[in-house]
Design a protein around this motif. Structure first.
Motif, PDB file in Angstrom:
ATOM      1  N   ALA A 140      16.742 -13.069   0.192  1.00  0.00           N
ATOM      2  CA  ALA A 140      16.648 -14.270  -0.113  1.00  0.00           C
ATOM      3  C   ALA A 140      17.924 -14.730  -0.721  1.00  0.00           C
ATOM      4  CB  ALA A 140      15.420 -14.618  -1.122  1.00  0.00           C
ATOM      5  N   ASP A 141      18.128 -16.185  -0.127  1.00  0.00           N
ATOM      6  CA  ASP A 141      19.280 -16.939  -0.682  1.00  0.00           C
ATOM      7  C   ASP A 141      18.837 -17.527  -2.176  1.00  0.00           C
ATOM      8  OD1 ASP A 141      20.988 -19.020  -1.347  1.00  0.00           O
ATOM      9  OD2 ASP A 141      20.770 -19.817   0.617  1.00  0.00           O
ATOM     10  N   LEU A 162      24.460 -17.757  -2.790  1.00  0.00           N
ATOM     11  CA  LEU A 162      24.279 -16.694  -3.907  1.00  0.00           C
ATOM     12  C   LEU A 162      23.125 -15.805  -3.485  1.00  0.00           C
ATOM     13  CD1 LEU A 162      25.183 -15.838  -6.738  1.00  0.00           C
ATOM     14  CD2 LEU A 162      23.115 -17.277  -7.622  1.00  0.00           C
ATOM     15  N   MET A 163      23.468 -14.373  -3.026  1.00  0.00           N
ATOM     16  CA  MET A 163      22.521 -13.503  -2.487  1.00  0.00           C
ATOM     17  C   MET A 163      21.900 -12.188  -3.382  1.00  0.00           C
ATOM     18  SD  MET A 163      22.435 -15.078   0.329  1.00  0.00           S
ATOM     19  CE  MET A 163      21.191 -13.823   1.255  1.00  0.00           C
ATOM     20  N   ALA A 164      22.603 -12.577  -4.750  1.00  0.00           N
ATOM     21  CA  ALA A 164      21.921 -11.660  -5.560  1.00  0.00           C
ATOM     22  C   ALA A 164      22.347 -12.205  -6.942  1.00  0.00           C
ATOM     23  CB  ALA A 164      22.330 -10.167  -5.423  1.00  0.00           C
ATOM     24  N   GLU A 208      26.248  -3.879 -10.912  1.00  0.00           N
ATOM     25  CA  GLU A 208      25.261  -3.680  -9.744  1.00  0.00           C
ATOM     26  C   GLU A 208      24.688  -5.083  -9.649  1.00  0.00           C
ATOM     27  OE1 GLU A 208      22.244  -1.154 -11.276  1.00  0.00           O
ATOM     28  OE2 GLU A 208      21.757  -2.326 -12.837  1.00  0.00           O
ATOM     29  N   PHE A 209      23.670  -5.132  -8.611  1.00  0.00           N
ATOM     30  CA  PHE A 209      23.177  -6.338  -7.917  1.00  0.00           C
ATOM     31  C   PHE A 209      21.645  -6.432  -7.964  1.00  0.00           C
ATOM     32  CE2 PHE A 209      27.501  -6.023  -6.494  1.00  0.00           C
ATOM     33  CZ  PHE A 209      28.097  -7.180  -6.681  1.00  0.00           C
ATOM     34  N   TYR A 210      21.098  -7.565  -8.307  1.00  0.00           N
ATOM     35  CA  TYR A 210      19.682  -7.578  -8.135  1.00  0.00           C
ATOM     36  C   TYR A 210      19.330  -8.449  -6.940  1.00  0.00           C
ATOM     37  CZ  TYR A 210      18.395  -4.646 -11.844  1.00  0.00           C
ATOM     38  OH  TYR A 210      18.287  -3.271 -12.657  1.00  0.00           O
ATOM     39  N   VAL A 211      18.641  -7.855  -5.889  1.00  0.00           N
ATOM     40  CA  VAL A 211      18.497  -8.983  -4.902  1.00  0.00           C
ATOM     41  C   VAL A 211      16.648  -9.179  -5.050  1.00  0.00           C
ATOM     42  CG1 VAL A 211      20.272  -7.850  -3.538  1.00  0.00           C
ATOM     43  CG2 VAL A 211      18.097  -6.620  -3.320  1.00  0.00           C
TER      44      VAL A 211
END
Length: 551
Positions: A136-137, A171-173, A360-363
């Motif tokens: 999700a965006d 913004l993707m994450a 790290e990234f949360y999506v």
């Protein structure tokens, strides 16, 4: 070793452990059918849902689960807090041990297209998910559902943290941040300096004089030839915020090994620059003079040198009084280690490279009907619980009982200058300008030890001493030192890196070691650079430049 300073919620955030998940839950399955959205009130950072929202995650767990009796990763102090505060409930689709086991679960989820509602991924996986339109965006819900405090934390990185998660303006994450851990400092045996009548060093030349006196005059009484001046790691430099690196010396030459930096408008690998060559020449000169541990290339335990009282100097971050100096203090209560800032011109202003602001990234799965859950959870745990609800008893008890990773989402967010803020907060409490009860749980513990030290420094135990030295003395240096920051331009992994980086790193370590120890003269550096380029370095440099251009 790295440390971050958090308040009550953040202390526990260390143990949150969510990290990612695999398939979707009942709420997720319905999402593609109903396409419903939260109300305007529910979209607010702390807006409570009228009906319980269930979301799926996966759990990255420690090797041995650490939960208070009767609690689980789906039902514990943190999940109950989120249920009470937001009316949301997490469901673990799977639980996997940190590291490879967790990464394998993520890879399986991505390959199958069966994503959890929320999960953590690395930079390469984030790019893959974006390219395949699977997540999700978050641009709009970041604005609507993130608290002002969390936004301020992200803003403290001057846009670098959110930029890493932004693609084509979207913004993707939400990234997990890594706050500043610089400057590292020169730690010296001040009791030795006092014995020899030496002044506090300010420049590299001053430091050389101190090391020379330590080695030649043996103030520790270790015996002729047995006192070590500067301890040093075999990796020499480039490991951000670590113990026993020579980065403080290298940076006075504008040398930044292991970092991708911009120089003269081009992307270069810091280990291959002329500045690094000159810096290695200085270290080689010191080694030849006996100022650096003669056995550093094969030394199994640098800590033993410090704890035994054989070494007089090393570079380390603000937290090093906790380790290894605490152990040294327990063995010899009379030692006096103090931190110093070494700069090129003695002004106290230093140049230092920064670390990756993101770990790290949360999506969020693209079709999940409540993508705002992610920023709302982060806002609740890293803002509301830290500040407004700091005395929420179930979480306080969870921490005191040694619970680990109770929260469903391990998205750590903090101010870039969190360590400096730690010092300022504790110092204010010490000076009576701040209520100690308003400190974070971790800072309250440090405050009590510091007060014990200040009551009678001569009788203070090692824990009280280390708390005072790290939080008050080194913390003050960290808060007040002016830093000219050099921001590396790339932290990822290119295609060729996967195949060639390990061999190139080995080549670099061996070349640097040979130069510093005198096995090769300084001109051997040019041979190293030529070999590095021909065996993959040149191709990787081009790939890095292209990756930056695409981003």
């Amino acid at each position: 070793m790295k440390k971050k300073i958090f308040s009550i919620a953040a202390v526990s955030l260390i143990s949150f452990g969510v990290l990612a998940g695999c398939s979707s839950g009942s709420d997720s399955a319905a999402a593609t059918k109903t396409k419903t959205v939260a109300t305007k009130e529910e979209l607010k950072p702390f807006g409570k849902y009228k009906e319980t929202v269930t979301y799926t995650v996966g759990k990255a767990t420690p090797g041995i689960p650490k939960l208070p009796k009767g609690q689980t990763y789906e039902d514990n102090a943190y999940t109950r807090y989120l249920k009470e505060t937001l009316n949301i409930q997490s469901k673990d689709k799977f639980e996997a041990k940190d590291g490879d086991a967790y990464k394998q679960k993520v890879s399986m989820a991505v390959a199958s297209g069966d994503l959890p509602d929320i999960m953590a991924v690395d930079a390469a996986t984030l790019r893959q998910l974006v390219d395949n339109d699977m997540i999700a965006d978050l641009t709009d819900i970041y604005k609507s559902s993130t608290s002002d405090q969390i936004k301020a934390m992200y803003d403290s990185y001057d846009g670098r943290a959110l930029e890493a998660a932004t693609f084509d303006g979207k913004l993707m994450a939400l990234p997990t941040t890594q706050n500043a851990n610089i400057p590292t400092m020169l730690w010296l045996r001040k009791d030795w300096m006092d014995k020899l009548g030496l002044e506090a060093p300010k420049t590299v030349d001053d430091m050389e004089k101190v090391l020379t006196a330590f080695v030649q005059q043996d103030p520790g009484g270790n015996g002729n030839g047995n006192t070590v001046g500067l301890t040093l790691s075999p990796s020499i430099g480039g490991m951000y915020g670590s113990l026993f690196q020579a980065d403080n010396i290298l940076q006075t030459y504008n040398s930044f090994p292991r970092q991708w930096i911009e120089k003269d408008g081009k992307v270069v690998y810091g280990s291959t620059t002329d500045e690094t060559k000159q810096a290695l020449g200085k270290l080689a000169d010191w080694y030849k003079k006996g100022l650096i541990d003669p056995q550093f290339a094969v030394r199994k335990s640098i800590e033993d040198l410090i704890i035994s009282g054989q070494a007089g100097a090393y570079f380390g971050p603000w937290w090093t009084p906790d380790y290894p100096l605490n152990s040294a203090k327990q063995k010899n209560a009379n030692i006096d280690w103090q931190p110093y800032i070494i700069s090129k011109d003695g002004s106290g202003t230093i140049t230092a490279y920064t670390q990756n602001p993101v770990s790290e990234f949360y999506v969020v799965r693209k079709d999940f009907k409540h993508p705002e859950v992610l920023p709302k959870v982060v806002s609740a745990l890293s803002d509301k619980l830290r500040n407004e609800d700091r005395n929420y008893q179930p979480v306080v008890d969870f921490i005191k009982e040694g619970g680990d990773r109770g929260a469903p989402i391990n998205l750590m967010v903090n101010f870039n200058d969190a360590t400096a803020q730690m010092y300022k907060n504790i110092n204010a409490a010490v000076n009576g300008e701040k209520d100690p009860a308003a400190l974070s749980l971790d800072d309250q513990s440090s405050y009590e030890k510091i007060q014990g030290y200040l009551k009678d420094p001569a009788k203070a135990d090692a824990n009280q001493w280390s708390a005072y030295m790290s939080r008050m003395v080194a913390g003050k240096l960290m808060a007040e030192t002016k830093i000219n920051e050099v921001n590396p331009v790339f932290f990822g992994q290119t295609k060729s890196m996967k195949l060639k980086w390990a061999n190139l790193t080995k080549l670099e370590d061996e070349a640097f070691m040979k130069i510093v120890t005198g096995q090769k003269d300084l001109n051997y550096f040019d041979t190293f650079v030529d070999t590095w380029n021909k065996t993959g370095g040149s191709d990787i440099t081009k790939e890095v430049a292209e990756a930056i251009k695409q981003k």
